[in-house]
Design an enzyme around this catalytic site. Structure first.
Site, mmCIF file in Angstrom:
data_model
loop_
_atom_site.group_PDB
_atom_site.id
_atom_site.type_symbol
_atom_site.label_atom_id
_atom_site.label_comp_id
_atom_site.label_asym_id
_atom_site.label_seq_id
_atom_site.Cartn_x
_atom_site.Cartn_y
_atom_site.Cartn_z
ATOM 1 N N LYS A 1 0.957 -1.296 0.134
ATOM 2 C CA LYS A 1 0.004 -0.028 0.110
ATOM 3 C C LYS A 1 0.846 1.242 -0.003
ATOM 4 C CE LYS A 1 -2.303 1.705 3.720
ATOM 5 N NZ LYS A 1 -3.118 1.951 4.703
ATOM 6 N N ARG B 1 -10.710 -0.880 6.715
ATOM 7 C CA ARG B 1 -9.739 -2.100 7.484
ATOM 8 C C ARG B 1 -9.524 -1.544 8.781
ATOM 9 N NH1 ARG B 1 -5.126 -0.097 9.410
ATOM 10 N NH2 ARG B 1 -3.347 0.029 7.620
ATOM 11 N N LYS C 1 0.538 9.814 27.854
ATOM 12 C CA LYS C 1 1.335 8.734 28.622
ATOM 13 C C LYS C 1 0.625 8.303 29.733
ATOM 14 C CE LYS C 1 5.581 10.716 26.390
ATOM 15 N NZ LYS C 1 7.027 10.891 27.084
#
EC number: 1.5.1.51
Length: 336
Positions: free
Chosen positions: A78, A122, A242
């Site tokens: 891709k 996807r 985080k």
């Protein structure tokens, strides 16, 4: 001697069934199983950036090659480009690209396909498959952050695959885009309550399943925004602080080596000594195969951080290519 390959534009892909989620769920289930069994080849994807130092994180072209073994062995690549300001400045979709499929027996190209629809669908299938393993059973409240093509396909696929969703909380930094998104979906699915929120915190805190679909280059989602039992699919990668990685009960990735690359959030945490592969709960394929359990408690806060894998694109494209061949869809091109 002549060689032929099939060209499929977006309309062809839609006609072959590529605008519905099930083909992608089937393809990714196979691809993720191959990943768990190490029956694949997937080099780390290179990023081509015009301004590597100062450019926006979403301004890039990515090459994503892979080979998938098993019953439906296929190779391909891709090639997908992105500019974060395409929608706002040019009235264009953010990303565009092509997929080339190669016959593993000869390595000859057999298909060239439009990539952005496959890529967005996807990506949505990643959230669907992850939610089947990591979301609370029977969840009713879904949150979508970002109202572009990715957000649209994420919502479409989740609604196609989970019939118990009752409320969808939506946020976009552009309030007009959010309003249009909510109005359109409310007309399509009047039995579901679509709610445009004033800010990201309101949307996130109401979601049992939260999906990020933005182009942000700065984190904004705090751990305390997440309700007990929330599953967050961090599709756009940069959205969570985080502390979410550190405090979440479980962190799942699609591929550790892809997620632990230079400058990625996980890599930063590893270098800071705050995260490690040992702290990782699983790779997504290990949940699909049942080698590692998914959600084990309704109160767990679970984070999925999927970088996106070439095997997902190539497997999806091959499934659609086969359906197009069976239905005589597409344009045959001569290679020579």
């Amino acid at each position: 001697m002549n060689r032929e390959m099939l060209y499929l534009n977006r309309s062809d892909i839609e006609q072959a069934g590529g605008n519905h989620s099930q083909v992608y769920v089937d393809a990714l289930t196979e691809a993720l199983t191959a990943h768990a069994h190490n029956d694949f080849v997937q080099p780390l994807k290179p990023y081509l950036r015009q301004d590597p130092e100062n450019g926006h994180i979403a301004d890039r072209i990515i090459a994503m090659p892979s080979h998938i073994g098993g019953e439906h062995a296929i190779s391909g690549i891709k090639w997908i480009g992105s500019k974060h300001d395409n929608p706002s400045k040019r009235n264009m979709e953010r990303a565009s690209g092509v997929i080339i499929l190669n016959d593993p027996e000869t390595n000859y190209p057999i298909a060239v396909m439009e990539a952005s629809l496959i890529s967005s669908m996807r990506t949505a299938a990643v959230s669907v498959i992850a939610a089947k393993h990591l979301a609370k059973k029977g969840f009713k409240d879904l949150t979508i952050i970002g109202c572009g093509l990715i957000g649209d396909k994420q919502l479409q696929s989740m609604l196609e695959q989970f019939d118990h969703i009752e409320r969808v909380f939506v946020y976009d930094q552009f309030s007009e885009a959010c309003a249009r998104f909510v109005d359109r979906w409310q007309q399509q699915r009047p039995e579901i309550n679509f709610i445009a929120t004033e800010n990201a915190k309101e949307a996130v805190s109401n979601g049992e399943v939260v999906i990020t679909c933005t182009v942000t280059d700065q984190p904004y989602i705090e751990y305390d925004w997440l309700q007990k039992g929330a599953f967050i699919s961090n599709i756009s990668i940069m959205d969570v602080h985080k502390e979410v990685f550190i405090k979440a009960d479980k962190v799942v990735v699609d591929d550790w080596s892809q997620c632990n690359r230079e400058k990625k959030t996980i890599n930063q945490l590893v270098l800071e000594g705050k995260f490690s592969k040992e702290a990782l709960h699983a790779e997504l394929g290990q949940l699909v195969t049942g080698d590692i359990p998914g959600r084990e408690d309704d109160d767990e806060i679970i984070l999925l951080n999927p970088m996106g894998m070439a095997i997902e694109d190539i497997s999806s494209a091959y499934f659609i290519y086969q359906q197009a061949q069976q239905q005589n869809i597409g344009t045959t091109l001569n290679l020579y």
